[in-house]
Write a protein that holds these residues in place. Structure first.
Motif, PDB file in Angstrom:
ATOM      1  N   ILE A  13     -25.142  -0.472 -59.041  1.00 50.07           N
ATOM      2  CA  ILE A  13     -26.586  -0.516 -58.774  1.00 50.07           C
ATOM      3  C   ILE A  13     -27.132  -1.902 -59.100  1.00 50.07           C
ATOM      4  N   GLN A  14     -26.671  -2.489 -60.215  1.00 52.65           N
ATOM      5  CA  GLN A  14     -27.126  -3.831 -60.586  1.00 52.65           C
ATOM      6  C   GLN A  14     -26.673  -4.886 -59.577  1.00 52.65           C
ATOM      7  N   ALA A  15     -25.545  -4.611 -58.920  1.00 50.08           N
ATOM      8  CA  ALA A  15     -25.041  -5.551 -57.917  1.00 50.08           C
ATOM      9  C   ALA A  15     -25.743  -5.383 -56.570  1.00 50.08           C
ATOM     10  N   GLY A  16     -26.640  -4.390 -56.475  1.00 47.17           N
ATOM     11  CA  GLY A  16     -27.414  -4.206 -55.256  1.00 47.17           C
ATOM     12  C   GLY A  16     -26.886  -3.158 -54.305  1.00 47.17           C
ATOM     13  N   CYS A  17     -25.898  -2.374 -54.730  1.00 46.93           N
ATOM     14  CA  CYS A  17     -25.363  -1.322 -53.856  1.00 46.93           C
ATOM     15  C   CYS A  17     -26.381  -0.188 -53.719  1.00 46.93           C
ATOM     16  N   THR A  18     -26.556   0.272 -52.505  1.00 39.34           N
ATOM     17  CA  THR A  18     -27.493   1.375 -52.269  1.00 39.34           C
ATOM     18  C   THR A  18     -26.787   2.628 -51.745  1.00 39.34           C
ATOM     19  N   ASP A  19     -25.564   2.481 -51.254  1.00 34.44           N
ATOM     20  CA  ASP A  19     -24.760   3.608 -50.772  1.00 34.44           C
ATOM     21  C   ASP A  19     -23.450   3.612 -51.550  1.00 34.44           C
ATOM     22  N   ILE A  20     -23.245   4.637 -52.362  1.00 32.16           N
ATOM     23  CA  ILE A  20     -22.105   4.656 -53.275  1.00 32.16           C
ATOM     24  C   ILE A  20     -21.286   5.926 -53.073  1.00 32.16           C
ATOM     25  N   LEU A  21     -20.012   5.744 -52.785  1.00 31.42           N
ATOM     26  CA  LEU A  21     -19.075   6.859 -52.658  1.00 31.42           C
ATOM     27  C   LEU A  21     -18.370   7.032 -53.998  1.00 31.42           C
ATOM     28  N   VAL A  22     -18.499   8.209 -54.601  1.00 31.08           N
ATOM     29  CA  VAL A  22     -17.940   8.474 -55.932  1.00 31.08           C
ATOM     30  C   VAL A  22     -16.766   9.448 -55.812  1.00 31.08           C
ATOM     31  N   ILE A  23     -15.575   9.015 -56.216  1.00 30.16           N
ATOM     32  CA  ILE A  23     -14.412   9.893 -56.279  1.00 30.16           C
ATOM     33  C   ILE A  23     -14.352  10.437 -57.696  1.00 30.16           C
ATOM     34  N   ASP A  24     -14.711  11.683 -57.855  1.00 28.57           N
ATOM     35  CA  ASP A  24     -14.874  12.308 -59.174  1.00 28.57           C
ATOM     36  C   ASP A  24     -13.727  13.293 -59.414  1.00 28.57           C
ATOM     37  N   LEU A  25     -13.067  13.190 -60.564  1.00 27.08           N
ATOM     38  CA  LEU A  25     -11.911  14.039 -60.852  1.00 27.08           C
ATOM     39  C   LEU A  25     -12.264  15.286 -61.655  1.00 27.08           C
ATOM     40  N   PHE A  26     -13.564  15.488 -61.891  1.00 28.20           N
ATOM     41  CA  PHE A  26     -13.979  16.636 -62.693  1.00 28.20           C
ATOM     42  C   PHE A  26     -14.681  17.686 -61.834  1.00 28.20           C
ATOM     43  N   LYS A  27     -14.431  18.955 -62.173  1.00 27.75           N
ATOM     44  CA  LYS A  27     -15.088  20.047 -61.469  1.00 27.75           C
ATOM     45  C   LYS A  27     -16.592  19.986 -61.708  1.00 27.75           C
ATOM     46  N   TYR A  28     -16.977  19.735 -62.966  1.00 26.08           N
ATOM     47  CA  TYR A  28     -18.384  19.598 -63.331  1.00 26.08           C
ATOM     48  C   TYR A  28     -18.604  18.214 -63.913  1.00 26.08           C
ATOM     49  N   ASN A  29     -19.727  17.606 -63.583  1.00 20.76           N
ATOM     50  CA  ASN A  29     -20.060  16.285 -64.106  1.00 20.76           C
ATOM     51  C   ASN A  29     -21.584  16.158 -64.159  1.00 20.76           C
ATOM     52  N   PRO A  30     -22.152  16.033 -65.363  1.00 20.03           N
ATOM     53  CA  PRO A  30     -23.622  15.939 -65.474  1.00 20.03           C
ATOM     54  C   PRO A  30     -24.200  14.733 -64.752  1.00 20.03           C
ATOM     55  N   LYS A  31     -23.375  13.720 -64.473  1.00 21.29           N
ATOM     56  CA  LYS A  31     -23.869  12.542 -63.773  1.00 21.29           C
ATOM     57  C   LYS A  31     -24.339  12.880 -62.362  1.00 21.29           C
ATOM     58  N   ARG A  32     -23.862  13.998 -61.806  1.00 17.56           N
ATOM     59  CA  ARG A  32     -24.256  14.348 -60.443  1.00 17.56           C
ATOM     60  C   ARG A  32     -25.726  14.730 -60.354  1.00 17.56           C
ATOM     61  N   ALA A  33     -26.365  14.905 -61.501  1.00 23.00           N
ATOM     62  CA  ALA A  33     -27.790  15.215 -61.515  1.00 23.00           C
ATOM     63  C   ALA A  33     -28.633  13.969 -61.240  1.00 23.00           C
ATOM     64  N   PHE A  34     -27.993  12.780 -61.247  1.00 25.81           N
ATOM     65  CA  PHE A  34     -28.715  11.531 -61.002  1.00 25.81           C
ATOM     66  C   PHE A  34     -29.325  11.540 -59.604  1.00 25.81           C
ATOM     67  N   ARG A  35     -30.611  11.213 -59.529  1.00 25.49           N
ATOM     68  CA  ARG A  35     -31.319  11.173 -58.252  1.00 25.49           C
ATOM     69  C   ARG A  35     -32.141   9.894 -58.174  1.00 25.49           C
ATOM     70  N   SER A  36     -32.130   9.291 -57.004  1.00 26.31           N
ATOM     71  CA  SER A  36     -32.932   8.090 -56.786  1.00 26.31           C
ATOM     72  C   SER A  36     -33.229   7.968 -55.297  1.00 26.31           C
ATOM     73  N   LYS A  37     -34.465   7.651 -54.959  1.00 23.51           N
ATOM     74  CA  LYS A  37     -34.836   7.478 -53.559  1.00 23.51           C
ATOM     75  C   LYS A  37     -34.165   6.250 -52.955  1.00 23.51           C
ATOM     76  N   ALA A  38     -33.855   5.279 -53.815  1.00 23.07           N
ATOM     77  CA  ALA A  38     -33.286   4.026 -53.321  1.00 23.07           C
ATOM     78  C   ALA A  38     -31.761   4.046 -53.257  1.00 23.07           C
ATOM     79  N   ILE A  39     -31.131   4.976 -53.995  1.00 20.75           N
ATOM     80  CA  ILE A  39     -29.672   5.026 -54.070  1.00 20.75           C
ATOM     81  C   ILE A  39     -29.163   6.305 -53.414  1.00 20.75           C
ATOM     82  N   HIS A  40     -28.206   6.157 -52.491  1.00 16.24           N
ATOM     83  CA  HIS A  40     -27.605   7.302 -51.824  1.00 16.24           C
ATOM     84  C   HIS A  40     -26.184   7.494 -52.349  1.00 16.24           C
ATOM     85  N   LEU A  41     -25.923   8.670 -52.890  1.00 16.42           N
ATOM     86  CA  LEU A  41     -24.616   8.952 -53.486  1.00 16.42           C
ATOM     87  C   LEU A  41     -23.893  10.028 -52.693  1.00 16.42           C
ATOM     88  N   LYS A  42     -22.588   9.819 -52.489  1.00 19.70           N
ATOM     89  CA  LYS A  42     -21.739  10.836 -51.883  1.00 19.70           C
ATOM     90  C   LYS A  42     -20.602  11.117 -52.866  1.00 19.70           C
TER      91      LYS A  42
END
Length: 209
Positions: free
Chosen positions: A137-166
């Motif tokens: 995000i600090q580097a200016g990325c607005t579209d981020i693909l996350v490869i997550d190895l956990f079934k549950y991850n509280p980070k997925r609750a992160f929401r931002s109008k400017a950042i798109h997460l997959k």
């Protein structure tokens, strides 16, 4: 030392901890020599040219830190509202420092020995931040693909109008983090290919401008 001894309740191992005969802070429970050898064989720093790659590591404290010092250092950081994680830009470093940084990123405390870099002692940054969105995000990325190895991850609750997460993540637990049995590793890789195949069209759509 095998896994049964390391993670069981063997009395001789507990006795070593009590008597400080086994310096677990500085040496870890498992050796890292084979990993270091593989890294030396496979690391080609020139492949980072033109690519911004960051590694998360935690500075535990000064090189001669004690266990109490580690706790105090980390608590102080957290109390001041910041995680004690450094996001290190690999693409700006020399090959020897890249090697050390990669080893630090694998250094799960107690399990593997910490890595000395500069005047500090470093371990795996995943302790505090296993989904390091901050440097992207600090580097200016607005579209981020996350490869997550956990079934549950509280980070997925992160929401931002400017950042798109997959997120691409498993629907079932992948098991213990230190379970490296060959058959289970093959099963996990096959499951990973299955997940990627099932979501491939969504991933391609996400990555297409």
């Amino acid at each position: 030392m095998d896994k049964a001894e390391a993670f069981g309740t063997d009395k001789s191992l507990l006795k070593k901890f009590r008597n400080n005969e086994f310096d677990v802070l500085n040496h870890g429970l498992f050796p890292t020599e084979r990993l270091e050898t593989h890294l030396d064989e496979m690391l080609v720093a020139s492949k980072l040219d033109g690519r911004a790659v960051y590694i998360g590591a935690v500075r535990m404290g000064p090189e001669n830190t004690t266990f109490g010092g580690i706790i105090a250092h980390n608590l102080k950081s957290i109390m001041h509202g910041r995680l004690p994680v450094e996001y290190i830009p690999l693409h700006t470093l020399s090959t020897p420092v890249i090697r050390k940084t990669l080893m630090a990123s694998t250094a799960i405390p107690v399990v593997f020995k910490p890595v000395r870099m500069g005047d500090g002692l470093y371990v795996d940054g995943g302790i505090y931040d296993n989904t390091p969105l901050k440097p992207l995000i600090q580097a200016g990325c607005t579209d981020i693909l996350v490869i997550d190895l956990f079934k549950y991850n509280p980070k997925r609750a992160f929401r931002s109008k400017a950042i798109h997460l997959k997120y691409v993540h498993p629907e079932k637990s992948l098991g213990r983090i230190l379970d490296f049995e060959p058959e289970k590793s093959k099963d996990r890789m096959a499951y990973g290919r299955q997940i990627a195949t099932e979501q491939l069209s969504d991933i391609q759509h996400f990555m297409t401008p």
